[in-house]
Design a protein around this motif. Structure first.
Motif, short mmCIF file in Angstrom:
data_model
loop_
_atom_site.label_atom_id
_atom_site.label_comp_id
_atom_site.label_asym_id
_atom_site.label_seq_id
_atom_site.Cartn_x
_atom_site.Cartn_y
_atom_site.Cartn_z
N ARG A 194 60.09 49.11 46.65
CA ARG A 194 60.38 47.71 46.28
C ARG A 194 61.27 47.03 47.32
N LEU A 195 62.26 47.77 47.82
CA LEU A 195 63.15 47.19 48.84
C LEU A 195 62.37 46.89 50.12
N LEU A 196 61.45 47.78 50.46
CA LEU A 196 60.61 47.55 51.65
C LEU A 196 59.82 46.25 51.51
N LEU A 197 59.27 46.03 50.34
CA LEU A 197 58.49 44.81 50.13
C LEU A 197 59.40 43.58 50.25
N GLU A 198 60.57 43.67 49.62
CA GLU A 198 61.52 42.56 49.68
C GLU A 198 61.85 42.22 51.14
N LEU A 199 62.09 43.26 51.94
CA LEU A 199 62.46 43.05 53.35
C LEU A 199 61.27 42.52 54.15
N ALA A 200 60.08 43.03 53.84
CA ALA A 200 58.89 42.56 54.56
C ALA A 200 58.66 41.07 54.27
N VAL A 201 58.89 40.67 53.02
CA VAL A 201 58.70 39.25 52.66
C VAL A 201 59.77 38.41 53.38
N GLU A 202 61.01 38.88 53.29
CA GLU A 202 62.12 38.13 53.90
C GLU A 202 61.90 37.92 55.40
N HIS A 203 61.35 38.93 56.07
CA HIS A 203 61.19 38.86 57.53
C HIS A 203 59.76 38.53 57.94
N ASP A 204 58.94 38.19 56.97
CA ASP A 204 57.53 37.86 57.18
C ASP A 204 56.82 38.92 58.03
N ALA A 205 57.03 40.18 57.64
CA ALA A 205 56.39 41.29 58.37
C ALA A 205 55.15 41.77 57.61
N LEU A 206 54.21 42.33 58.35
CA LEU A 206 53.05 42.98 57.72
C LEU A 206 53.39 44.44 57.46
N VAL A 207 52.76 45.00 56.43
CA VAL A 207 52.99 46.40 56.10
C VAL A 207 51.67 47.16 56.29
N VAL A 208 51.72 48.19 57.10
CA VAL A 208 50.54 49.01 57.38
C VAL A 208 50.81 50.36 56.73
N THR A 209 49.97 50.75 55.79
CA THR A 209 50.25 52.00 55.07
C THR A 209 49.29 53.08 55.50
N ASP A 210 49.84 54.24 55.82
CA ASP A 210 49.04 55.40 56.20
C ASP A 210 49.01 56.32 54.98
N GLU A 211 47.85 56.32 54.30
CA GLU A 211 47.74 57.03 53.01
C GLU A 211 46.75 58.18 53.10
N VAL A 212 46.69 58.84 54.26
CA VAL A 212 45.65 59.88 54.43
C VAL A 212 45.81 61.03 53.43
N TYR A 213 47.01 61.19 52.88
CA TYR A 213 47.22 62.28 51.88
C TYR A 213 47.22 61.73 50.45
N GLU A 214 46.55 60.59 50.24
CA GLU A 214 46.62 59.91 48.94
C GLU A 214 46.17 60.79 47.77
N HIS A 215 45.25 61.73 48.01
CA HIS A 215 44.78 62.58 46.90
C HIS A 215 45.47 63.94 46.89
N LEU A 216 46.47 64.11 47.73
CA LEU A 216 47.11 65.43 47.83
C LEU A 216 48.57 65.34 47.42
N LEU A 217 48.78 64.87 46.18
CA LEU A 217 50.11 64.89 45.57
C LEU A 217 50.13 66.01 44.55
N PHE A 218 51.31 66.59 44.33
CA PHE A 218 51.40 67.80 43.50
C PHE A 218 52.14 67.57 42.20
N ASP A 219 52.00 68.55 41.31
CA ASP A 219 52.76 68.60 40.06
C ASP A 219 52.54 67.36 39.20
N GLY A 220 51.30 66.87 39.20
CA GLY A 220 50.96 65.76 38.31
C GLY A 220 51.36 64.39 38.85
#
Ligand code: PMP
Ligand code: GLN
Length: 399
Positions: A194-220
């Motif tokens: 949430r803080l990252l989004l707030e800062l990105a909005v404040e500074h008008d930055a784009l956010v590039v997300t690298d989610e290559v492990y999106e299906h490899l989270l553990f313990d539910g």
């Protein structure tokens, strides 16, 4: 004293240059070559040692036999564009237009490179977490941008809110966010997101997300794409890849999704990097993305078990092992074994134990590298018997 390996010099320079001013070989190339040369178990470079689902492999065979062997469309084959859009809707409730808001790339690597090159001009600042995946530093360097990092510290790899705030300024253009995180195996917490989004909005930055492990989270745990945060999608380019999810790292089929006008700018760069990508692999990855939920749950469960097997083995060998919540990787501290310099240990590990791991310092700039100098990254995306063998061999370190 032995001279530093090329990647050590590389990690010390924003442009990843070797002593002669050339781009140096990556840590992955270097250490996989060492594993081959010494016939060691390669827990360095993260790639599985087993094939993925038959349906996916068969679809590639079928595409090849059916004559899909010429240039596909530049943005990607419709069957994959549709499958990516359906995947984003099915898993995350995100609506993306397959024609205008999806781009197929040569792995996540090209998606990252094309995006950074599309938006970063000389002197623009790009914020990433640190340790960081090596390609971020290299491509930011190639774009002429300035790499600003926010350290992940402590056994839980946490971000300090003040350090995050300080990383943003008037020149911030992009944030490249890797979640789940390579090399630490950590998953971002909601407050930081949430803080990252707030800062990105404040500074008008784009956010590039690298989610290559999106299906490899553990313990539910369930992956939370940054683009699902209210107000985030309009400034977010989400990147993923089939390599990790379907054990097809050699196919190099990745994709990105984002607002149409941003994707158009990335397409303009991508066409001069690779133009188009693997025609026979695209329909196969589309089949993979459509597999039932049980497949995706199964790969996370299997990998969590592998994480446990290797983490237990490393603990028995005398390492202090950190929790891994996602990805292919676990971080182990070699200090309790009397090794404070993991870069040196990793160079000697083939001879000491017949195993290859990577020093975390290779993913850091010098300051954090010094702070985290005793940490090693091990990959657990290997067969159980390989992990058990590696654990047995590593046990010799403590005798
Ligand atoms: N990002 C991260 C965090 C990675 O670990 C990797 C390595 N697989 C990549 C990007 C590159 O992905 P690809 O092989 O799809 O280019
Ligand atoms: N992503 C893999 C890793 O971190 C390797 C990718 C590469 O070799 N460039 O180990």
């Amino acid at each position: 004293m032995t001279p530093p390996a090329p990647w050590q010099r590389a990690a010390n320079g924003a442009m990843l240059l070797d002593g002669a001013g050339r781009l140096a070989p990556t840590i992955f190339a270097e250490m996989s070559a060492l594993a081959t040369a010494t016939d060691s178990i390669n827990l360095g470079q993260g790639f599985p040692d087993e094939d993925g689902p038959d349906e996916v492999l068969e679809a590639a065979h079928e595409a090849l036999r059916s004559g899909l062997n010429q240039y596909p469309p530049g943005r990607g084959m419709p069957v994959l564009l549709e499958a990516v859009a359906a995947h984003q809707r099915r898993f995350y409730g995100l609506d993306v237009d397959p024609q205008r808001e999806v781009l197929v790339t040569a792995g996540a690597t090209e998606a990252l490179a094309a995006t950074i090159l599309a938006f970063v001009d000389r002197g623009d600042e790009v914020v990433t977490l640190e340790p960081f995946y090596d390609a971020y530093g290299a491509v930011i360097g190639l774009s002429g941008g300035v790499h600003v990092t926010v350290p992940l510290r402590g056994p839980d790899s946490t971000v300090d809110a003040d350090e995050l705030r300080r990383a943003f300024g008037p020149r911030t253009r992009l944030v490249v966010l890797n979640d789940p995180h390579n090399p630490t195996g950590s998953v971002l917490d909601d407050a930081t997101r949430r803080l990252l989004l707030e800062l990105a909005v404040e500074h008008d930055a784009l956010v590039v997300t690298d989610e290559v492990y999106e299906h490899l989270l553990f313990d539910g745990a369930v992956h939370v794409p940054f683009a699902t945060l209210p107000g985030a999608a309009a400034r977010t380019i989400s990147i993923s890849s089939g390599g990790k999810t379907f054990n097809t790292t050699g196919w190099k089929i990745g994709w990105l999704t984002g607002p149409a006008e941003l994707v158009d700018r990335i397409v303009a760069v991508k066409q001069y990097l690779t133009f188009v990508n693997g025609s026979v692999f695209q329909p196969a990855i589309a089949v993979g993305l459509g597999l039932p939920d049980a497949y995706f749950e199964g790969i996370a469960r299997t990998l969590a078990h592998k994480r446990d097997v290797l983490s237990d083995g490393l603990r028995r060998a005398g390492f202090a092992v950190r929790a891994s919540h996602g990805s292919y990787f676990v971080v182990a501290d070699a200090a309790p074994l009397g090794f404070d310099d993991a870069a040196d240990l990793c160079r000697r590990l083939p001879e000491l134990a017949g195993v290859v791991g990577l020093p975390i310092s290779a993913f850091c700039h010098p300051e954090l590298a010094a702070e985290q100098s005793s940490l090693v990254r091990f990959a657990f995306c290997k067969r159980i018997e390989v992990l058990e063998q590696a654990s047995a061999q590593l046990a010799s370190l403590s005798v």
